[in-house]
Write a protein that holds these residues in place. Structure first.
Motif, PDB file in Angstrom:
ATOM      1  N   ASP A 204      29.627  14.657 -13.931  1.00  0.00           N
ATOM      2  CA  ASP A 204      29.688  16.083 -14.240  1.00  0.00           C
ATOM      3  C   ASP A 204      30.484  16.779 -13.141  1.00  0.00           C
ATOM      4  O   ASP A 204      30.120  16.692 -11.963  1.00  0.00           O
ATOM      5  N   PRO A 205      31.592  17.454 -13.473  1.00  0.00           N
ATOM      6  CA  PRO A 205      32.449  18.040 -12.436  1.00  0.00           C
ATOM      7  C   PRO A 205      31.784  19.173 -11.662  1.00  0.00           C
ATOM      8  O   PRO A 205      32.105  19.408 -10.505  1.00  0.00           O
ATOM      9  N   GLU A 206      30.825  19.846 -12.291  1.00  0.00           N
ATOM     10  CA  GLU A 206      30.185  20.994 -11.637  1.00  0.00           C
ATOM     11  C   GLU A 206      29.087  20.579 -10.664  1.00  0.00           C
ATOM     12  O   GLU A 206      28.982  21.124  -9.570  1.00  0.00           O
ATOM     13  N   THR A 207      28.274  19.602 -11.062  1.00  0.00           N
ATOM     14  CA  THR A 207      27.128  19.214 -10.228  1.00  0.00           C
ATOM     15  C   THR A 207      27.344  17.906  -9.475  1.00  0.00           C
ATOM     16  O   THR A 207      26.607  17.610  -8.540  1.00  0.00           O
ATOM     17  N   GLY A 208      28.321  17.102  -9.896  1.00  0.00           N
ATOM     18  CA  GLY A 208      28.554  15.804  -9.273  1.00  0.00           C
ATOM     19  C   GLY A 208      27.622  14.721  -9.777  1.00  0.00           C
ATOM     20  O   GLY A 208      27.664  13.588  -9.302  1.00  0.00           O
ATOM     21  N   ALA A 209      26.753  15.045 -10.738  1.00  0.00           N
ATOM     22  CA  ALA A 209      25.792  14.079 -11.272  1.00  0.00           C
ATOM     23  C   ALA A 209      26.489  13.061 -12.172  1.00  0.00           C
ATOM     24  O   ALA A 209      27.411  13.401 -12.911  1.00  0.00           O
ATOM     25  N   VAL A 210      26.034  11.810 -12.092  1.00  0.00           N
ATOM     26  CA  VAL A 210      26.517  10.761 -12.990  1.00  0.00           C
ATOM     27  C   VAL A 210      25.647  10.821 -14.240  1.00  0.00           C
ATOM     28  O   VAL A 210      24.436  10.598 -14.174  1.00  0.00           O
TER      29      VAL A 210
ATOM     30  N   HIS B 113       0.809  -1.220   0.000  1.00  0.00           N
ATOM     31  CA  HIS B 113       0.000   0.000   0.000  1.00  0.00           C
ATOM     32  C   HIS B 113       0.842   1.271   0.000  1.00  0.00           C
ATOM     33  O   HIS B 113       0.331   2.363   0.165  1.00  0.00           O
ATOM     34  N   GLU B 114       2.151   1.144  -0.167  1.00  0.00           N
ATOM     35  CA  GLU B 114       3.047   2.296  -0.202  1.00  0.00           C
ATOM     36  C   GLU B 114       3.510   2.557  -1.633  1.00  0.00           C
ATOM     37  O   GLU B 114       3.504   1.661  -2.473  1.00  0.00           O
ATOM     38  N   ALA B 115       3.917   3.800  -1.908  1.00  0.00           N
ATOM     39  CA  ALA B 115       4.485   4.166  -3.208  1.00  0.00           C
ATOM     40  C   ALA B 115       5.888   4.710  -2.984  1.00  0.00           C
ATOM     41  O   ALA B 115       6.158   5.337  -1.948  1.00  0.00           O
ATOM     42  N   PHE B 116       6.773   4.462  -3.947  1.00  0.00           N
ATOM     43  CA  PHE B 116       8.160   4.888  -3.778  1.00  0.00           C
ATOM     44  C   PHE B 116       8.742   5.313  -5.124  1.00  0.00           C
ATOM     45  O   PHE B 116       8.801   4.508  -6.055  1.00  0.00           O
ATOM     46  N   PRO B 117       9.171   6.585  -5.254  1.00  0.00           N
ATOM     47  CA  PRO B 117       9.825   7.027  -6.492  1.00  0.00           C
ATOM     48  C   PRO B 117      11.258   6.478  -6.577  1.00  0.00           C
ATOM     49  O   PRO B 117      12.036   6.658  -5.644  1.00  0.00           O
ATOM     50  N   VAL B 118      11.578   5.810  -7.670  1.00  0.00           N
ATOM     51  CA  VAL B 118      12.895   5.200  -7.847  1.00  0.00           C
ATOM     52  C   VAL B 118      13.636   5.901  -8.980  1.00  0.00           C
ATOM     53  O   VAL B 118      13.090   6.082 -10.068  1.00  0.00           O
ATOM     54  N   SER B 119      14.873   6.294  -8.721  1.00  0.00           N
ATOM     55  CA  SER B 119      15.717   6.869  -9.771  1.00  0.00           C
ATOM     56  C   SER B 119      17.173   6.677  -9.371  1.00  0.00           C
ATOM     57  O   SER B 119      17.471   6.157  -8.297  1.00  0.00           O
ATOM     58  N   CYS B 120      18.069   7.121 -10.228  1.00  0.00           N
ATOM     59  CA  CYS B 120      19.512   6.987  -9.977  1.00  0.00           C
ATOM     60  C   CYS B 120      19.894   7.734  -8.706  1.00  0.00           C
ATOM     61  O   CYS B 120      19.437   8.847  -8.459  1.00  0.00           O
ATOM     62  N   ARG B 121      20.751   7.129  -7.890  1.00  0.00           N
ATOM     63  CA  ARG B 121      21.192   7.729  -6.628  1.00  0.00           C
ATOM     64  C   ARG B 121      22.507   8.492  -6.793  1.00  0.00           C
ATOM     65  O   ARG B 121      23.013   9.063  -5.836  1.00  0.00           O
ATOM     66  N   HIS B 122      23.096   8.482  -7.968  1.00  0.00           N
ATOM     67  CA  HIS B 122      24.351   9.196  -8.253  1.00  0.00           C
ATOM     68  C   HIS B 122      25.422   8.844  -7.217  1.00  0.00           C
ATOM     69  O   HIS B 122      25.987   9.698  -6.544  1.00  0.00           O
ATOM     70  N   CYS B 123      25.636   7.530  -7.114  1.00  0.00           N
ATOM     71  CA  CYS B 123      26.558   6.980  -6.112  1.00  0.00           C
ATOM     72  C   CYS B 123      27.972   7.539  -6.279  1.00  0.00           C
ATOM     73  O   CYS B 123      28.367   7.942  -7.364  1.00  0.00           O
ATOM     74  N   ASP B 124      28.710   7.512  -5.194  1.00  0.00           N
ATOM     75  CA  ASP B 124      30.123   7.893  -5.239  1.00  0.00           C
ATOM     76  C   ASP B 124      30.902   6.946  -4.325  1.00  0.00           C
ATOM     77  O   ASP B 124      30.780   7.033  -3.109  1.00  0.00           O
TER      78      ASP B 124
END
Length: 198
Positions: A78-84, A51-62
């Motif tokens: 990305d060197p500026e934002t740290g995003a993968v 009965h729960e909902a959960f948004p799943v996306s990339c966690r941009h692990c390091d």
């Protein structure tokens, strides 16, 4: 580095995050442009667990396992934002990134940024172009319940770890009645015993 954090207790599965993500990553940039377009890219998925909902996306692990596993060099940080982020033109669709991703955040299809007729890997890029402009990721901006928040990762991680430990040790209800008084009595008894030691 800032990351997207999820509070699943606030998620009502409205899928506003999915819609906003699709619009933000579509060349047309509008909801109307998405209609009937099979190449629409949605980087966040709202999953239902009982009965729960959960948004799943990339966690941009390091460190990011997908970045290390990609033999084509299609994934970078990305060197500026740290995003993968991914470069679809380099992707060979070998699925090595998807195999090592612990969050099942990487999907495959023919998207707008791919070479003609090629299926490629795609995932959340943290809307890094929006971040450079000083905006929040599209999914966070679209979430009306506050289930998605964009915050610095270290203070948030420490706060959640402390809260989780307290819940783990004391249960959902917190400290039992008179627990603080019992702890104070034990402290005094321990101090008294130490003073009595020769």
């Amino acid at each position: 580095m800032k990351k997207i954090f999820v509070d699943y207790r606030k998620c009502v599965a409205c899928k506003s995050c999915e819609t906003a993500c699709a619009v933000a990553h579509h060349p047309g940039g509008s909801l109307f442009a998405l209609v009937g377009d099979s190449r629409t890219q949605v980087n966040v998925r709202v999953l239902g667990v009982e009965h729960e909902a959960f948004p799943v996306s990339c966690r941009h692990c390091d460190p990011a396992a997908c970045l290390s596993a990609c033999p084509a060099g299609a994934i970078s940080r990305d060197p500026e934002t740290g995003a993968v982020v991914q470069t679809p033109e380099k992707c060979q669709a070998c699925a090595m990134c998807a195999m090592v991703c612990p969050f099942d955040a990487i999907s495959f299809k023919h998207i707008h940024r791919a070479l003609p007729g090629r299926e490629v890997a795609y995932k959340c890029d943290l809307c890094h172009e929006r971040l450079i402009r000083g905006e929040e990721p599209a999914c966070v901006q679209a979430c009306h319940t506050g289930a998605l928040v964009f915050q610095e990762s270290e203070p948030q991680r420490e706060k959640r770890a402390a809260a989780s430990l307290k819940v783990y040790l004391l249960g959902e209800g917190g400290e039992p009645p008179l627990f603080s008084m019992y702890r104070e009595l034990r402290r005094r008894a321990f101090a008294r015993r130490r003073m009595e030691e020769p």
